[in-house]
Design an enzyme around this catalytic site. Structure first.
Site, PDB file in Angstrom:
ATOM      1  N   ARG A  64       0.810  -1.222   0.000  1.00  0.00           N
ATOM      2  CA  ARG A  64       0.000   0.000   0.000  1.00  0.00           C
ATOM      3  C   ARG A  64       0.839   1.264   0.000  1.00  0.00           C
ATOM      4  O   ARG A  64       0.373   2.333  -0.391  1.00  0.00           O
ATOM      5  CB  ARG A  64      -0.995  -0.012   1.153  1.00  0.00           C
ATOM      6  CG  ARG A  64      -2.250  -0.804   0.802  1.00  0.00           C
ATOM      7  CD  ARG A  64      -2.966  -1.212   2.024  1.00  0.00           C
ATOM      8  NE  ARG A  64      -2.079  -2.063   2.800  1.00  0.00           N
ATOM      9  CZ  ARG A  64      -2.459  -2.861   3.755  1.00  0.00           C
ATOM     10  NH1 ARG A  64      -3.688  -2.894   4.101  1.00  0.00           N
ATOM     11  NH2 ARG A  64      -1.585  -3.612   4.391  1.00  0.00           N
ATOM     12  N   GLU A 101       5.152 -10.286  14.089  1.00  0.00           N
ATOM     13  CA  GLU A 101       4.502 -10.813  15.292  1.00  0.00           C
ATOM     14  C   GLU A 101       4.675 -12.345  15.352  1.00  0.00           C
ATOM     15  O   GLU A 101       5.020 -12.906  16.367  1.00  0.00           O
ATOM     16  CB  GLU A 101       3.032 -10.444  15.243  1.00  0.00           C
ATOM     17  CG  GLU A 101       2.397 -10.358  16.594  1.00  0.00           C
ATOM     18  CD  GLU A 101       0.953  -9.921  16.476  1.00  0.00           C
ATOM     19  OE1 GLU A 101       0.568  -9.395  15.411  1.00  0.00           O
ATOM     20  OE2 GLU A 101       0.227 -10.130  17.456  1.00  0.00           O
TER      21      GLU A 101
END
Ligand code: AMP
Length: 177
Positions: A64, A101
């Site tokens: 993006r 993560e």
């Protein structure tokens, strides 16, 4: 940034709960892209984050960051550099892996995209944990680029990405949550 501008940008971002997995609130920027005036507003505000600075090139982060970064570069009349996920760039690359993560990720930049001493500005849609942006900062440094800052449409402040990037990187976010 005026309250009106913040409200207009905020209203064009959609929260998607439990995407891509449970517990995550995904900030969907696609409604903003569908509204030409709001998209333009986001671009002009991102450009303002570099006001008064000499910027030679814009770096956009996969994927993006390409949407916003490329338009900013085009509007500023300067070059655009894509930082891509591993295996997508065809020429000589500098790459770096970093932790997510869960697991690891790797991103790359073309070695000949930044000339030593060039002033570059990183653009991405969203600053979360800061891992991706921090890895991008390292790529810029390895190529001898002079990082003038990192600008984001959105910052999720509760994830403390700012701290991961460190005090040496001027960070600008149009919207904070
Ligand atoms: P990070 O490395 O954790 O800062 O993650 C940065 C990248 O993950 C950004 O380029 C975002 O596009 C994406 N991302 C992370 N969290 C979210 C979220 N809650 N909503 C939308 N995109 C996200």
């Amino acid at each position: 940034m005026s309250t009106h501008t913040i409200k207009k940008l905020d209203a064009a971002i959609r929260d998607i709960h439990d995407f891509p997995k449970e517990g995550i609130v995904f900030k969907d920027i696609t409604p903003l892209l569908l509204q030409p005036d709001t998209f333009k507003l986001a671009i002009s505000e991102l450009i303002k984050t570099a006001a008064g600075q000499k910027v030679d090139k814009i770096i956009g982060i996969d994927a993006r960051g390409f949407i916003f970064g490329a338009v900013v570069a085009h509007e500023m009349g300067i070059g655009f550099i894509p930082v891509r996920k591993l295996g997508k760039l065809p020429h000589d690359t500098e790459s770096i892996s970093y932790s997510l993560e869960y697991g690891e990720a790797e991103i790359e930049i073309h070695r000949d995209s930044i000339l030593p001493g060039e002033n570059v500005l990183i653009i991405d849609d969203l600053l979360a944990t800061g891992g991706t942006a921090a890895a991008t900062v390292q790529l810029v440094q390895r190529l001898g680029g002079n990082l003038i800052g990192a600008s984001f449409l959105i910052e999720l402040t509760f994830l403390n990405g700012r701290e991961v990037l460190g005090k040496d990187v001027p960070i600008h976010s149009l919207l904070t949550y």
